[in-house]
Design a protein around this motif. Structure first.
Motif, PDB file in Angstrom:
ATOM      1  N   LYS A  88       2.591   1.367  -3.695  1.00  9.28           N
ATOM      2  CA  LYS A  88       1.823   1.271  -4.933  1.00  9.28           C
ATOM      3  C   LYS A  88       0.465   1.963  -4.896  1.00  9.28           C
ATOM      4  O   LYS A  88      -0.230   2.006  -5.914  1.00  9.28           O
ATOM      5  N   LYS A  89       0.079   2.498  -3.737  1.00  6.95           N
ATOM      6  CA  LYS A  89      -1.218   3.167  -3.624  1.00  6.95           C
ATOM      7  C   LYS A  89      -1.006   4.568  -3.057  1.00  6.95           C
ATOM      8  O   LYS A  89      -1.049   4.769  -1.847  1.00  6.95           O
TER       9      LYS A  89
ATOM     10  N   GLN B  25      -3.170   6.090  -0.294  1.00  6.02           N
ATOM     11  CA  GLN B  25      -3.098   5.610   1.083  1.00  6.02           C
ATOM     12  C   GLN B  25      -2.064   6.441   1.833  1.00  6.02           C
ATOM     13  O   GLN B  25      -0.899   6.464   1.450  1.00  6.02           O
TER      14      GLN B  25
ATOM     15  N   ASP C  68      -7.320   6.514   3.910  1.00  2.00           N
ATOM     16  CA  ASP C  68      -7.544   6.250   2.489  1.00  2.00           C
ATOM     17  C   ASP C  68      -8.229   7.481   1.901  1.00  2.00           C
ATOM     18  O   ASP C  68      -9.361   7.803   2.260  1.00  2.00           O
TER      19      ASP C  68
ATOM     20  N   ASP D  89       0.832  -1.207   0.000  1.00  2.07           N
ATOM     21  CA  ASP D  89       0.000   0.000   0.000  1.00  2.07           C
ATOM     22  C   ASP D  89       0.863   1.253   0.000  1.00  2.07           C
ATOM     23  O   ASP D  89       0.557   2.242  -0.676  1.00  2.07           O
TER      24      ASP D  89
ATOM     25  N   SER E 236      -8.794   8.030  -1.383  1.00  2.00           N
ATOM     26  CA  SER E 236      -9.359   7.787  -2.711  1.00  2.00           C
ATOM     27  C   SER E 236     -10.875   7.950  -2.678  1.00  2.00           C
ATOM     28  O   SER E 236     -11.488   8.088  -1.617  1.00  2.00           O
TER      29      SER E 236
ATOM     30  N   ARG F 101     -11.089   2.506  -4.709  1.00  3.57           N
ATOM     31  CA  ARG F 101     -10.296   1.896  -3.650  1.00  3.57           C
ATOM     32  C   ARG F 101      -9.807   0.500  -3.989  1.00  3.57           C
ATOM     33  O   ARG F 101      -8.726   0.096  -3.603  1.00  3.57           O
TER      34      ARG F 101
END
Length: 200
Positions: A58-59, A62, A88, A55, A90, A95
């Protein structure tokens, strides 16, 4: 009278913290239901650490935050992490999957049921309303009631206010009063053990 400086400091968490926040997660979540869902075994710890690392790398939506104790060191000589949170940022339809596939040591059906129930409650309360999701807040037992959790919640609430969006958290009943201080309202149904809390 002079005041004592607060040794707790809020900072972004980094990939170097993935192992420590995973250990903190298991120290913080000791409710009897959690060991059934995410048991404390070496391989499951590695599974959760890898999930956090994924997370973080790559996110970008987050946001991992940590509260460190500037007066205490961990086993590697770094400031000890007192608490961490995962916000979070997003949109609800962006998500994707919250966790990777369940580890073999975990009871997959029980995990599916637990997190499906959380997701259904969030959908019931928030619908398609744009909102930030406080995915995780974990405070080490040594730092309970010292303001670390409040620092992490306030960060997200201030960010939500700046962006003019709502916020949501799945809270334990014991933890619900903390979120209520920041304007979260409990919309859970009677008899539910998780508080579905929204800040409009």
């Amino acid at each position: 009278m002079a005041t004592t400086p607060n040794p707790l400091k809020l900072l972004p968490a980094t990939v170097d913290d993935a192992s420590e926040i995973t250990n903190l997660w298991f120290a913080a979540f000791t409710d009897p239901e959690f060991p059934q869902i995410i048991p404390d075994t070496p391989s499951v710890r590695k599974w959760l650490e890898d999930a956090n690392f994924n997370d973080m790398t790559k996110k970008p939506f987050q946001r991992y935050l940590k509260v460190i104790d500037t007066e205490s060191k961990d086993s590697q000589g770094r400031p000890r992490i007192a608490a961490f949170a995962k916000w979070d940022l997003s949109m609800p339809d962006e998500r994707g999957q919250r966790y990777p596939p369940w580890h073999a040591d975990m009871l997959g059906q029980l995990c599916d049921e637990f997190f499906k129930r959380e997701e259904e409650n969030r959908k019931r309360v928030m619908g398609d309303t744009k909102h930030f999701y406080l995915d995780t807040v974990a405070t080490h037992p040594d730092y309970q009631r010292r303001g670390a959790g409040a620092m992490l919640v306030k960060w997200g609430c201030d960010f939500a206010d700046a962006e003019k969006v709502a916020a949501y958290v799945d809270a334990s009943k014991d933890g619900a009063p903390l979120y209520a201080k920041f304007g979260f309202v409990d919309y859970s149904k009677p008899g539910e053990d998780i508080a579905s809390m929204a800040r409009r």
